[in-house]
Write a protein that holds these residues in place. Structure first.
Motif, PDB file in Angstrom:
ATOM      1  N   ASP A   1      -7.160  -1.476  -3.379  1.00 47.54           N
ATOM      2  CA  ASP A   1      -6.623  -2.267  -2.539  1.00 47.54           C
ATOM      3  C   ASP A   1      -7.417  -2.869  -2.539  1.00 47.54           C
ATOM      4  OD1 ASP A   1      -4.684  -3.072  -0.775  1.00 47.54           O
ATOM      5  OD2 ASP A   1      -3.832  -1.205  -0.008  1.00 47.54           O
ATOM      6  N   GLU A   2      -6.897  -4.087  -1.764  1.00 47.21           N
ATOM      7  CA  GLU A   2      -7.664  -5.739  -0.559  1.00 47.21           C
ATOM      8  C   GLU A   2      -8.465  -6.225  -1.647  1.00 47.21           C
ATOM      9  OE1 GLU A   2      -6.983  -6.679   2.151  1.00 47.21           O
ATOM     10  OE2 GLU A   2      -5.142  -4.692   3.004  1.00 47.21           O
TER      11      GLU A   2
ATOM     12  N   THR B   1       1.045  -1.010  -0.169  1.00 45.36           N
ATOM     13  CA  THR B   1       0.352   0.016  -0.012  1.00 45.36           C
ATOM     14  C   THR B   1       0.405   1.665   0.143  1.00 45.36           C
ATOM     15  OG1 THR B   1      -1.928  -1.182   1.277  1.00 45.36           O
ATOM     16  CG2 THR B   1      -1.989   1.423   0.878  1.00 45.36           C
TER      17      THR B   1
ATOM     18  N   ARG C   1      -3.728  -8.880  12.283  1.00 45.46           N
ATOM     19  CA  ARG C   1      -3.255  -7.404  11.089  1.00 45.46           C
ATOM     20  C   ARG C   1      -4.900  -7.946  10.717  1.00 45.46           C
ATOM     21  NH1 ARG C   1      -3.431  -3.148   8.344  1.00 45.46           N
ATOM     22  NH2 ARG C   1      -2.719  -3.587   6.712  1.00 45.46           N
TER      23      ARG C   1
HETATM   24 MG   LIG Z   1      -2.482  -2.850   2.553  1.00 46.32          MG
END
Ligand SMILES: [Mg+2]
Ligand SMILES: Nc1ncnc2c1ncn2[C@@H]1O[C@H](COP(=O)(O)OP(=O)(O)OP(=O)(O)O)[C@@H](O)[C@H]1O
Length: 374
Positions: free
Chosen positions: A142-143, A67, A282
């Motif tokens: 992202d993700e 990221t 996480r």
């Molecule tokens: Mg990330």
């Protein structure tokens, strides 16, 4: 005159400026990521000469800097040229086709109402806006794993790719995931144009983690407020936890805060050890702001009794939260989402004439889950 209360708090201060350790902070330098940065520069640079950007697929384990590196590259590109602009979308937050398209419209300067408008209308707005845009949008998803349910990721990517193919508009896509095989799981119509530029983020070694930490600590802490020993232990701990730089950085931030609160003039290894215990996994950290009430309630039931067969869990859920809280189908969807968030694990069990059923188990510590979801 009594001392100002803030002056008092600032005395013997540990931090120069703790923002350098915040998860969203994008540093000026990213050690050990030159190769990945180069690959992205290569993919995006045609834009500078009026050409098309190439799409990029970024993958690697948690805390390997995916990221932050993508954000860094986009920041540099925007500082260098006004021909391209990046839009960063985290799919935890924007987890439907409409939500993603809406955000892109807003980014292009056409705000659309969040409700009461069909997705196809949003798409038409997006096409018009793209035609008018005087820059090339680079859309970061992202993700993307969070859009894999009901084929959403493929639909969204198809929306974006056909803009390029049929409208001759220019647009770049950057996908980020932990899962190397993610693109292979997408619809064949979108797969090939996303496979050209895979950019891998390998786990950091202990030595690399130490250097990264040293660099961040140099800006965040006052001189002599943190010993090399603390950095070494933090780097070693993160190295044991899959080379996760986030863990390393967060642990020295928390250790610094603990030391400050105690009025200590230095961060010590004991502060760091206390900090380790307070850091959530996480998976929980990422998911915590995006769980709905039903998902939280399912987790709470599993905290009471772990490892239930899904049918039993559903019966218990209905008993506690009402027959109408969720249909069986929605309940199953919630379980799948919790599994994709890595909060539960499901194991298939053979079960006589009724065929296959699944047991649902917590994938994170009970205490940690309850601490996080409250
Ligand atoms: Mg990330
Ligand atoms: N090379 C680096 N130099 C300095 N800081 C770094 C570096 N790599 C990662 N970091 C820092 O480590 C933390 C984790 O990085 P980041 O969030 O980019 O990881 P990620 O690969 O996106 O992880 P996830 O898959 O869990 O989202 C961030 O605070 C980031 O700034």
């Amino acid at each position: 005159m009594p001392k100002n209360i803030f002056a008092e708090a600032a005395e013997g201060e540990i931090f120069r400026d703790e923002k350098f350790l915040y998860p969203e902070f994008v540093p000026e330098r990213l050690p050990y990521r030159d190769a990945q940065i180069d690959e992205m520069v290569h993919a995006f640079q045609p834009v500078l000469k009026g050409g098309k950007p190439q799409n990029v697929f970024v993958f690697g384990a948690s805390g390997t800097g995916k990221t932050v590196t993508v954000k860094y590259v986009l920041r540099e590109l925007e500082a260098f040229s006004n021909r391209a602009k990046g839009l960063y979308l985290n799919c935890f937050e924007y987890n439907t086709r409409q939500a993603v398209l809406n955000q892109i419209c807003v980014f292009l300067g056409v705000p659309v109402p969040r409700r009461g408008i069909a997705t196809d209308e949003v798409y038409s707005e997006l096409l018009l806006a793209l035609k008018k845009a005087d820059f090339v949008p680079l859309i970061v998803l992202d993700e993307l794993d969070q859009l894999m349910a009901s084929n959403t990721a493929s639909l969204v990517l198809y929306d974006l790719l056909r803009v390029v193919e049929f409208q001759k508009s220019r647009l770049g896509i950057i996908i980020i995931s932990n899962d190397e095989s993610l693109v292979a799981k997408l619809d064949p119509r979108v797969r090939s144009s996303l496979l050209h530029n895979p950019v891998e983020f390998a786990q950091y070694t202990p030595v690399q983690l130490k250097e990264i930490l040293k660099e961040r600590a140099k800006y965040a802490f006052n001189e002599n407020a943190i010993d090399a020993e603390v950095i070494n232990v933090a780097a070693g701990h993160a190295a044991k936890n899959k080379g996760d730089a986030r863990l390393a950085i967060e642990s020295i931030l928390r250790a610094g805060r603990i030391a400050s609160r105690e009025g200590s003039s230095k961060v010590q290894v004991s502060h760091l050890r206390t900090a380790f215990d307070s850091i959530h996994s996480r998976a929980l950290d990422k998911a915590k702001d995006f769980l709905d009430l039903n998902e939280k309630n399912i987790l709470k039931l599993l905290c009471e009794e772990d490892g239930l067969v899904s049918g039993k869990l559903f019966a218990k859920f209905k008993k506690q939260f009402g027959e109408k809280a969720l249909t069986q189908r929605s309940f199953r969807k919630k379980l799948n989402r919790l599994e994709s968030l890595k909060l539960v694990k499901m194991e298939a069990v053979e079960k006589g004439i009724r065929g296959r059923t699944r047991t649902v188990k917590l994938a994170q510590g009970k205490k940690e889950i309850l601490d996080t979801i409250g």
